[in-house]
Design a protein around this motif. Structure first.
Motif, PDB file in Angstrom:
ATOM      1  N   LEU A 141       0.840  -1.200   0.000  1.00  0.00           N
ATOM      2  CA  LEU A 141       0.000   0.000   0.000  1.00  0.00           C
ATOM      3  C   LEU A 141       0.874   1.248   0.000  1.00  0.00           C
ATOM      4  N   HIS A 142       1.887   1.248   0.839  1.00  0.00           N
ATOM      5  CA  HIS A 142       2.777   2.410   0.936  1.00  0.00           C
ATOM      6  C   HIS A 142       3.497   2.642  -0.394  1.00  0.00           C
ATOM      7  N   GLU A 143       4.026   1.589  -0.985  1.00  0.00           N
ATOM      8  CA  GLU A 143       4.696   1.713  -2.284  1.00  0.00           C
ATOM      9  C   GLU A 143       3.738   2.222  -3.357  1.00  0.00           C
ATOM     10  N   THR A 144       2.523   1.694  -3.348  1.00  0.00           N
ATOM     11  CA  THR A 144       1.529   2.097  -4.354  1.00  0.00           C
ATOM     12  C   THR A 144       1.151   3.555  -4.177  1.00  0.00           C
ATOM     13  N   ALA A 145       0.989   3.991  -2.934  1.00  0.00           N
ATOM     14  CA  ALA A 145       0.656   5.394  -2.669  1.00  0.00           C
ATOM     15  C   ALA A 145       1.760   6.322  -3.174  1.00  0.00           C
ATOM     16  N   LYS A 146       3.016   5.923  -3.015  1.00  0.00           N
ATOM     17  CA  LYS A 146       4.134   6.723  -3.526  1.00  0.00           C
ATOM     18  C   LYS A 146       4.107   6.773  -5.052  1.00  0.00           C
ATOM     19  N   ALA A 147       3.830   5.626  -5.685  1.00  0.00           N
ATOM     20  CA  ALA A 147       3.814   5.558  -7.152  1.00  0.00           C
ATOM     21  C   ALA A 147       2.679   6.387  -7.741  1.00  0.00           C
ATOM     22  N   THR A 148       1.499   6.350  -7.114  1.00  0.00           N
ATOM     23  CA  THR A 148       0.375   7.124  -7.642  1.00  0.00           C
ATOM     24  C   THR A 148       0.557   8.618  -7.381  1.00  0.00           C
ATOM     25  N   LEU A 149       1.175   8.971  -6.266  1.00  0.00           N
ATOM     26  CA  LEU A 149       1.513  10.377  -6.011  1.00  0.00           C
ATOM     27  C   LEU A 149       2.432  10.889  -7.110  1.00  0.00           C
ATOM     28  N   GLU A 150       3.430  10.110  -7.446  1.00  0.00           N
ATOM     29  CA  GLU A 150       4.373  10.489  -8.502  1.00  0.00           C
ATOM     30  C   GLU A 150       3.643  10.739  -9.829  1.00  0.00           C
ATOM     31  N   VAL A 151       2.705   9.874 -10.170  1.00  0.00           N
ATOM     32  CA  VAL A 151       1.938  10.021 -11.410  1.00  0.00           C
ATOM     33  C   VAL A 151       1.097  11.292 -11.373  1.00  0.00           C
ATOM     34  N   ASN A 152       0.408  11.521 -10.261  1.00  0.00           N
ATOM     35  CA  ASN A 152      -0.459  12.698 -10.156  1.00  0.00           C
ATOM     36  C   ASN A 152       0.330  13.999 -10.190  1.00  0.00           C
ATOM     37  N   VAL A 153       1.488  14.025  -9.539  1.00  0.00           N
ATOM     38  CA  VAL A 153       2.325  15.227  -9.556  1.00  0.00           C
ATOM     39  C   VAL A 153       2.835  15.482 -10.975  1.00  0.00           C
ATOM     40  N   ALA A 154       3.271  14.439 -11.658  1.00  0.00           N
ATOM     41  CA  ALA A 154       3.759  14.599 -13.038  1.00  0.00           C
ATOM     42  C   ALA A 154       2.645  15.083 -13.952  1.00  0.00           C
ATOM     43  N   LYS A 155       1.443  14.547 -13.761  1.00  0.00           N
ATOM     44  CA  LYS A 155       0.296  14.953 -14.572  1.00  0.00           C
ATOM     45  C   LYS A 155      -0.014  16.435 -14.368  1.00  0.00           C
ATOM     46  N   GLU A 156       0.020  16.890 -13.137  1.00  0.00           N
ATOM     47  CA  GLU A 156      -0.274  18.292 -12.858  1.00  0.00           C
ATOM     48  C   GLU A 156       0.864  19.210 -13.306  1.00  0.00           C
ATOM     49  N   ALA A 157       2.099  18.781 -13.125  1.00  0.00           N
ATOM     50  CA  ALA A 157       3.243  19.613 -13.522  1.00  0.00           C
ATOM     51  C   ALA A 157       3.257  19.849 -15.023  1.00  0.00           C
ATOM     52  N   ARG A 158       2.756  18.903 -15.775  1.00  0.00           N
ATOM     53  CA  ARG A 158       2.712  19.012 -17.231  1.00  0.00           C
ATOM     54  C   ARG A 158       1.868  20.194 -17.685  1.00  0.00           C
ATOM     55  N   ARG A 159       0.961  20.639 -16.843  1.00  0.00           N
ATOM     56  CA  ARG A 159       0.070  21.750 -17.198  1.00  0.00           C
ATOM     57  C   ARG A 159       0.780  23.097 -17.251  1.00  0.00           C
ATOM     58  N   PHE A 160       1.986  23.201 -16.680  1.00  0.00           N
ATOM     59  CA  PHE A 160       2.678  24.475 -16.571  1.00  0.00           C
ATOM     60  C   PHE A 160       3.967  24.460 -17.376  1.00  0.00           C
ATOM     61  N   ALA A 161       4.339  25.621 -17.874  1.00  0.00           N
ATOM     62  CA  ALA A 161       5.576  25.752 -18.647  1.00  0.00           C
ATOM     63  C   ALA A 161       6.775  25.531 -17.727  1.00  0.00           C
ATOM     64  N   PRO A 162       7.856  24.949 -18.245  1.00  0.00           N
ATOM     65  CA  PRO A 162       9.049  24.712 -17.412  1.00  0.00           C
ATOM     66  C   PRO A 162       9.593  25.981 -16.757  1.00  0.00           C
ATOM     67  N   THR A 163       9.536  27.107 -17.446  1.00  0.00           N
ATOM     68  CA  THR A 163      10.062  28.335 -16.834  1.00  0.00           C
ATOM     69  C   THR A 163       9.209  28.750 -15.645  1.00  0.00           C
ATOM     70  N   ALA A 164       7.909  28.610 -15.760  1.00  0.00           N
ATOM     71  CA  ALA A 164       7.029  28.935 -14.633  1.00  0.00           C
ATOM     72  C   ALA A 164       7.312  28.000 -13.467  1.00  0.00           C
ATOM     73  N   MET A 165       7.581  26.735 -13.750  1.00  0.00           N
ATOM     74  CA  MET A 165       7.879  25.781 -12.689  1.00  0.00           C
ATOM     75  C   MET A 165       9.172  26.154 -11.959  1.00  0.00           C
ATOM     76  N   ARG A 166      10.198  26.556 -12.694  1.00  0.00           N
ATOM     77  CA  ARG A 166      11.459  26.945 -12.052  1.00  0.00           C
ATOM     78  C   ARG A 166      11.258  28.167 -11.161  1.00  0.00           C
ATOM     79  N   GLU A 167      10.501  29.153 -11.643  1.00  0.00           N
ATOM     80  CA  GLU A 167      10.245  30.352 -10.852  1.00  0.00           C
ATOM     81  C   GLU A 167       9.459  30.003  -9.588  1.00  0.00           C
ATOM     82  N   LEU A 168       8.434  29.182  -9.740  1.00  0.00           N
ATOM     83  CA  LEU A 168       7.633  28.785  -8.584  1.00  0.00           C
ATOM     84  C   LEU A 168       8.459  27.975  -7.582  1.00  0.00           C
TER      85      LEU A 168
END
Length: 173
Positions: A141-168
């Motif tokens: 369960l713990h491993e799966t929660a880490k893996a799904t968190l990683e997927v969700n963060v990557a999915k959301e980060a994709r919505r923003f430009a890399p320069t905006a991400m660096r500034e934030l």
């Protein structure tokens, strides 16, 4: 090891035939998933997948779904965001007891959303609980929660430009 997780998708308007979707998913290797099509335009797949690591199980399922339904858009991978009630059920304790632990310990993880209906990343809470008062969260369960968190963060980060991400990153660190 066997890992259980859910992938939720939004379907394209021209890709809504349930029977055709189930057939394509089976052909792509998703025979280890329960298919849910209860909401128009949405698809939920609850996988129980064998793999050496949770990350491998989740990523292979994502690849299989992408091969079967390229137009589908990932909405969420779970388990990830949870409330106290969810964590209490997973750990076999009452919500009130978990709330008491939360309020009595200044180092309890910070919620992702605070307020009426606070939400935490499950992996953060499970990490915090490890070794406390005999709590030993289930490893898969713990491993799966880490893996799904990683997927969700990557999915959301994709919505923003890399320069905006660096500034934030500089502003929120």
């Amino acid at each position: 090891m066997e890992y259980t997780f859910t992938l939720k998708y939004r379907l394209a308007d021209d890709d809504q035939d349930a029977d055709a979707l189930v057939e394509r998913l089976g052909e792509a290797g998703c025979t280890d998933a329960l298919v849910g099509i209860g909401i128009v335009g949405r698809l939920a797949l609850e996988f129980t997948r064998e793999a050496e690591r949770a990350q491998e199980a989740v990523r292979s399922a994502l690849a299989d779904v992408k091969a079967a339904i390229p137009s589908a858009t990932l909405v969420e991978a779970t388990p990830d965001l949870v409330g106290l009630t969810d964590v209490a059920e997973l750990m076999g304790v009452s919500r009130q007891y978990l709330r008491k632990l939360m309020l009595g310990n200044n180092d309890f993880p910070t919620p992702v959303h605070e307020g009426n209906g606070a939400l935490w990343h499950l992996s953060d809470v499970l990490s915090w609980l490890e070794g406390r008062k005999g709590y030993q969260p289930e490893r898969t369960l713990h491993e799966t929660a880490k893996a799904t968190l990683e997927v969700n963060v990557a999915k959301e980060a994709r919505r923003f430009a890399p320069t905006a991400m660096r500034e934030l990153e500089r502003l929120i660190a």
